[in-house]
Design a protein around this motif. Sequence first.
Motif, PDB file in Angstrom:
ATOM      1  N   HIS A   1       0.840  -1.192   0.000  1.00  0.00           N
ATOM      2  CA  HIS A   1       0.000   0.000   0.000  1.00  0.00           C
ATOM      3  C   HIS A   1       0.882   1.251   0.000  1.00  0.00           C
ATOM      4  CE1 HIS A   1      -3.201   2.791   1.052  1.00  0.00           C
ATOM      5  NE2 HIS A   1      -4.082   1.802   0.851  1.00  0.00           N
ATOM      6  N   PRO A   2       0.689   2.164  -0.943  1.00  0.00           N
ATOM      7  CA  PRO A   2       1.574   3.346  -1.018  1.00  0.00           C
ATOM      8  C   PRO A   2       1.476   4.249   0.203  1.00  0.00           C
ATOM      9  CG  PRO A   2      -0.311   3.572  -2.512  1.00  0.00           C
ATOM     10  CD  PRO A   2      -0.321   2.164  -2.009  1.00  0.00           C
ATOM     11  N   ASP A   3       0.305   4.342   0.830  1.00  0.00           N
ATOM     12  CA  ASP A   3       0.165   5.199   2.007  1.00  0.00           C
ATOM     13  C   ASP A   3       0.980   4.683   3.190  1.00  0.00           C
ATOM     14  OD1 ASP A   3      -1.468   6.821   0.572  1.00  0.00           O
ATOM     15  OD2 ASP A   3      -3.341   6.167   1.505  1.00  0.00           O
ATOM     16  N   LEU A   4       1.111   3.352   3.309  1.00  0.00           N
ATOM     17  CA  LEU A   4       1.903   2.791   4.395  1.00  0.00           C
ATOM     18  C   LEU A   4       3.379   3.116   4.209  1.00  0.00           C
ATOM     19  CD1 LEU A   4       2.128   1.044   6.939  1.00  0.00           C
ATOM     20  CD2 LEU A   4       2.362  -0.954   5.447  1.00  0.00           C
ATOM     21  N   LEU A   5       3.885   2.987   2.987  1.00  0.00           N
ATOM     22  CA  LEU A   5       5.281   3.312   2.721  1.00  0.00           C
ATOM     23  C   LEU A   5       5.557   4.792   2.977  1.00  0.00           C
ATOM     24  CD1 LEU A   5       5.799   1.220  -0.542  1.00  0.00           C
ATOM     25  CD2 LEU A   5       6.274   0.563   1.825  1.00  0.00           C
ATOM     26  N   ALA A   6       4.620   5.649   2.567  1.00  0.00           N
ATOM     27  CA  ALA A   6       4.783   7.081   2.824  1.00  0.00           C
ATOM     28  C   ALA A   6       4.738   7.374   4.321  1.00  0.00           C
ATOM     29  CB  ALA A   6       3.699   7.865   2.095  1.00  0.00           C
TER      30      ALA A   6
END
Length: 291
Positions: free
Chosen positions: A66-71
Amino acid sequence: MKATWSERIFDVLNAALLTAFGLTTLYPLLYIITLSLSTPADALAMKFYWFPLHPTLMSYQKVLAHPDLLAAYSNTIIRTGVGIAISLTMTAMIAYPLSRRTFPHRKLIMKLFVFSMLFSGGTIPMFLLVKNLGMLNTLWALVLPGAVSAFNMIVMRNFFESIPGEIIESARIDGAAEMRVLLRIVLPLSVPVMAVMALWVGVAHWNHWFDAMIYTQDNRWQVLQLFLRRTVVDATVSLTPGEDINRIREEYTPESLKAATIVAVTLPILFLYPFIQRYFVKGIMLGSVKG
């Protein structure tokens, strides 16, 4: 000295009570880990499992992609690093002059710091201050408002006072200014208390979420704990956007995805905390000799 029967019975009961208490606190964590590694069939069965019957990493693959988790991971690491640097710098610059008995109005300033430990302006005045300073939706709103803790400053000041004054006086005789004394003598001798302060501030920044929720209205500076809240508690962030519901049920369940999110967010500090726990107690003792 040989222990009496009553002392032995007390030790056995004490050990049994602490073991039972430890298991009651350990099981919820073990349940979350087991649920995150379970297949949809095992997760939906809602049975008592100590370990996953059919381990799978599908939930972790979905959550970690999930991109939000990495961010959020990136934002939390940046916040923690910058917050530690700013907090240690400002705390040391305040604690050092207050540790010198020749500093003017030293007792009055200390009383003001102690007063700030008991009373505060509240959330709304702090929000208005951050807004008027133009720090909303920026990193500075997360690291500057709580950069200096009165408790940390007092502990560091007490440690600075334990440094022999003869060392500082000899440096002054050699022509060293106050800033040079602080950078070249006091701080190198204060590595233990500085390390403990870094641990305290780092853990605090890693766990904070409320200030990020107030001061950041977009996802640019969303931190891990805020992502966890929006995913697990508020359910405002979907981990499976636009996917077929039948495929979701075959590979993972919403419960296993939430459990995997909790583990992914808490795993770093979970592994680190047992190794740094003893430094927390040591840090309090460092500055507890002088008041």
